[in-house]
Structure formats: C-alpha cells, structure tokens
Design a protein around this motif. Sequence first.
Motif, PDB file in Angstrom:
ATOM      1  N   TYR A   1       0.821  -1.179   0.036  1.00 56.97           N
ATOM      2  CA  TYR A   1      -0.077  -0.131   0.074  1.00 56.97           C
ATOM      3  C   TYR A   1       0.998   1.322   0.005  1.00 56.97           C
ATOM      4  O   TYR A   1       0.706   2.127  -0.771  1.00 56.97           O
ATOM      5  CB  TYR A   1      -0.827  -0.098   1.373  1.00 56.97           C
ATOM      6  N   LEU A   2       1.867   1.298   0.887  1.00 55.11           N
ATOM      7  CA  LEU A   2       2.636   2.338   1.108  1.00 55.11           C
ATOM      8  C   LEU A   2       3.820   2.654  -0.387  1.00 55.11           C
ATOM      9  O   LEU A   2       4.043   3.655  -0.901  1.00 55.11           O
ATOM     10  CB  LEU A   2       3.595   2.305   2.130  1.00 55.11           C
TER      11      LEU A   2
ATOM     12  N   PRO B   1       8.457   9.852   4.410  1.00 54.79           N
ATOM     13  CA  PRO B   1       9.225   9.868   5.691  1.00 54.79           C
ATOM     14  C   PRO B   1       8.628   8.741   6.550  1.00 54.79           C
ATOM     15  O   PRO B   1       7.141   8.157   6.282  1.00 54.79           O
ATOM     16  CB  PRO B   1       8.645  11.509   6.247  1.00 54.79           C
ATOM     17  N   PHE B   2       9.228   8.551   7.758  1.00 54.89           N
ATOM     18  CA  PHE B   2       8.544   7.612   8.805  1.00 54.89           C
ATOM     19  C   PHE B   2       8.517   8.164  10.029  1.00 54.89           C
ATOM     20  O   PHE B   2       9.547   9.335  10.507  1.00 54.89           O
ATOM     21  CB  PHE B   2       9.477   6.250   8.752  1.00 54.89           C
TER      22      PHE B   2
ATOM     23  N   HIS C   1       3.241   6.804  10.064  1.00 53.50           N
ATOM     24  CA  HIS C   1       2.931   5.705  11.152  1.00 53.50           C
ATOM     25  C   HIS C   1       3.379   4.506  10.389  1.00 53.50           C
ATOM     26  O   HIS C   1       4.158   3.509  11.142  1.00 53.50           O
ATOM     27  CB  HIS C   1       1.478   6.000  11.543  1.00 53.50           C
ATOM     28  N   HIS C   2       2.787   4.209   9.433  1.00 52.56           N
ATOM     29  CA  HIS C   2       2.939   2.665   8.541  1.00 52.56           C
ATOM     30  C   HIS C   2       4.179   2.775   8.053  1.00 52.56           C
ATOM     31  O   HIS C   2       4.885   1.478   8.003  1.00 52.56           O
ATOM     32  CB  HIS C   2       1.907   2.535   7.797  1.00 52.56           C
TER      33      HIS C   2
ATOM     34  N   ARG D   1       9.104  -0.302   8.843  1.00 53.37           N
ATOM     35  CA  ARG D   1      10.479  -0.150   9.459  1.00 53.37           C
ATOM     36  C   ARG D   1      10.999  -1.546  10.448  1.00 53.37           C
ATOM     37  O   ARG D   1      11.848  -1.810  10.460  1.00 53.37           O
ATOM     38  CB  ARG D   1      10.942   1.019   9.797  1.00 53.37           C
ATOM     39  N   MET D   2       9.931  -1.597  11.188  1.00 57.88           N
ATOM     40  CA  MET D   2      10.055  -2.908  12.289  1.00 57.88           C
ATOM     41  C   MET D   2      10.184  -3.973  11.536  1.00 57.88           C
ATOM     42  O   MET D   2      11.111  -4.888  11.928  1.00 57.88           O
ATOM     43  CB  MET D   2       8.848  -2.821  13.139  1.00 57.88           C
TER      44      MET D   2
END
Length: 339
Positions: free
Chosen positions: A118-119, A138-139, A270-271, A276-277
């Motif tokens: 999606y991103l 950006p994150f 946010h996502h 990134r996690m």
Amino acid sequence: ALPVSPDIFNCTEATETRNGIPINCCPPSAAGYNDYTPSASEVYTRMPAHAVSHDYVKKYSSAITKMKNLSMSDPRNFYQQANVHCVYCDEGYPQLGFPDKKLEIHSSWLFFPWHRWYLYFFERICKNLLDDDTFTLPFWQWDDSSGMQIPSMFNDSKLSLYDCIRNPKHLPPKVVDLAYNGTDLPIDPNIQIQYNCCTMYTQMITQSSTPECFFGQPLLGGNDPDPGAGSIENIPHNCVHDWVGDPSQPNNEDMGVLYAAGRDPIFYAHHANVDRMWYIYDNVLKCKNIEDPDWLNSSFIFFNEAARPVRVTVKDSTNLAKLGYTYPDLPLSWLDCKP
Ligand code: C2O
C-alpha cells in the motif's frame, strides 16, 4: 489450502458505519488488471519525519496537495487512496473463489506485506506527481525518544499534511504512549519515554520469538477474518492509531478507525515506521520471515502511479532492494530496554 486474493469485481459497502450510515469505499471500477513484479534499479532511503529539511516538507506537502486535487474518479486521488485502506480493512471485497467470505487483511499474517505494498504505491504516486524518482516517504520514528511526538510537519495547519480530526490532548509536545489503552497516564514525559522503550523491547524481542508471533496468524483462502494479530500490529501499531484519533468523534476518527485512518496524512508516516520494524526484524535482529507458500502466494490489487490496477504478491514484498527503497541504520535505543 489456497492463498488469499481479493475479488475486486464484487466490491460492497464496508462493515463499519458512521452514525449508523453505511460507508462505501469501493474504488473506481476497473475492467481488469495486470500482474506486477517490482524490479528497481535504484534504492532510495526513507527518512525520519522529525529530521527532514524544510524543503523536503514543502515537497511532501505539495505531493499530498496534488493528490487531494485529483478528481475523485482518479484512484490516485488522496481520498481514494484512503479508501483503499477502507476497502481492504472493512471487508469491502469478497475473497476470490469464496463469494461469501470477506477479506480483511488486519489481524493476520497479511498485515505487514499488505501495508508494505500500500505504501509502495502511495510513494510511487507521490514520485509521479512530483516528477521526482528520488522522493521517498518519511517515517514517524516513534520507537526513538527523538521521535515520540507527532512530527511537526503533520501539525502545521497551513500544510496539506495537517488533519484537524485528532485528539487535541495529544498534540506536540505530548509524548506518545506506545501502549495506549484509551487512558492518559498522569506521568512525567521522561517516564513515558522509558515505558515506550520497554514496550518496544517487549514487542520486538520478547513477543516476537517466532515468525507467526511477529507477523500474525495464518489467513488462508476461505478463512473467516481475524485469525490473530502479530506482536507489532497489536502494540504499538493499534495503540498509536487510537492515541492519534479524536475520542470526541463517533468512532475515534480519523486515525482511530479503519475506514478513516488513511484520511490523516500521518497514517503513511506511522505505517512507514511499522514497515521499518519489519526491516529491523529482518536485517538487524536477523529473524526469519514466514516460509509458507500460502503466505508467499497471497496477492492484492492496487492502482499504480499510472492509475492502472495491478496485482502483486506477498513474495515480491520481502526484498526491499527490488522495491527500490530502504531505511537508514539508526541506533535502536530500545535494544537496551529489557524490562
Ligand atoms: Cu491498516 Cu494501521 O492499519
């Protein structure tokens, strides 16, 4: 068992309602779709939202303005993009081959790969509208003390990155509660930062001892929704959604409810950090992804930067180099926060 796939030709109203009124988030209809395999030649690095330049903020804001200004019949329109989240998350699509089983990608092992894709397309739409291939999303680095509040780019009412439907008590400099359960803890911000650090350790390490603990439980073709969320989806992912949403709205809109979450531009930052996690899980913690072919062969359909529908698979989401982006290797202070 069969891998999961959406039936995009039989979209229906979402299961959530607002003040009892049904929500229809079906995208503009498509005549068909093509299979898509990513193959990037360059890799660009996403950056922390609180540390980017003024020029970057202007650029990202102008991309979102352009998306908002596209016609509602264009699937790249910002609100149509928010509806993509709604339709996959609120059971708008049946599962291909199972007309009476609805698809919901949350609370299952599809959570990480679906949001990555999606991103990916959201970012490519930005690149396309900006005519800049080097642009990256950006994150929101909520796992580090430097990033534990709403990044300022999302709190400037003059920018298109702003959303007024947020909890007014949680605007900067309020420190996010990564384990938020609906109640504000009456504690010192520095203690909250310590709690957050332990929360990160617990969710990324203690609670992620197997691939299914990290990714979530299997969702196979024909299964009912909600087999069970992975560690990060539960906390802090869900908690940050609830913490940003406005409790005076009927359903904690925008961020606190699936159908509306994508209407807040902070959603994508946010996502990106949730994504990134997964990167950290693979590349820093060196943990294993799921190897079940039913996971790898599950597929989704998105509109690409040319407004054309394309089908992508989970297996093509696991290699970031092919997707053309990566994350910087920043210090992870929570690795030392064993509770
Ligand atoms: Cu699709 Cu953060 O939820």
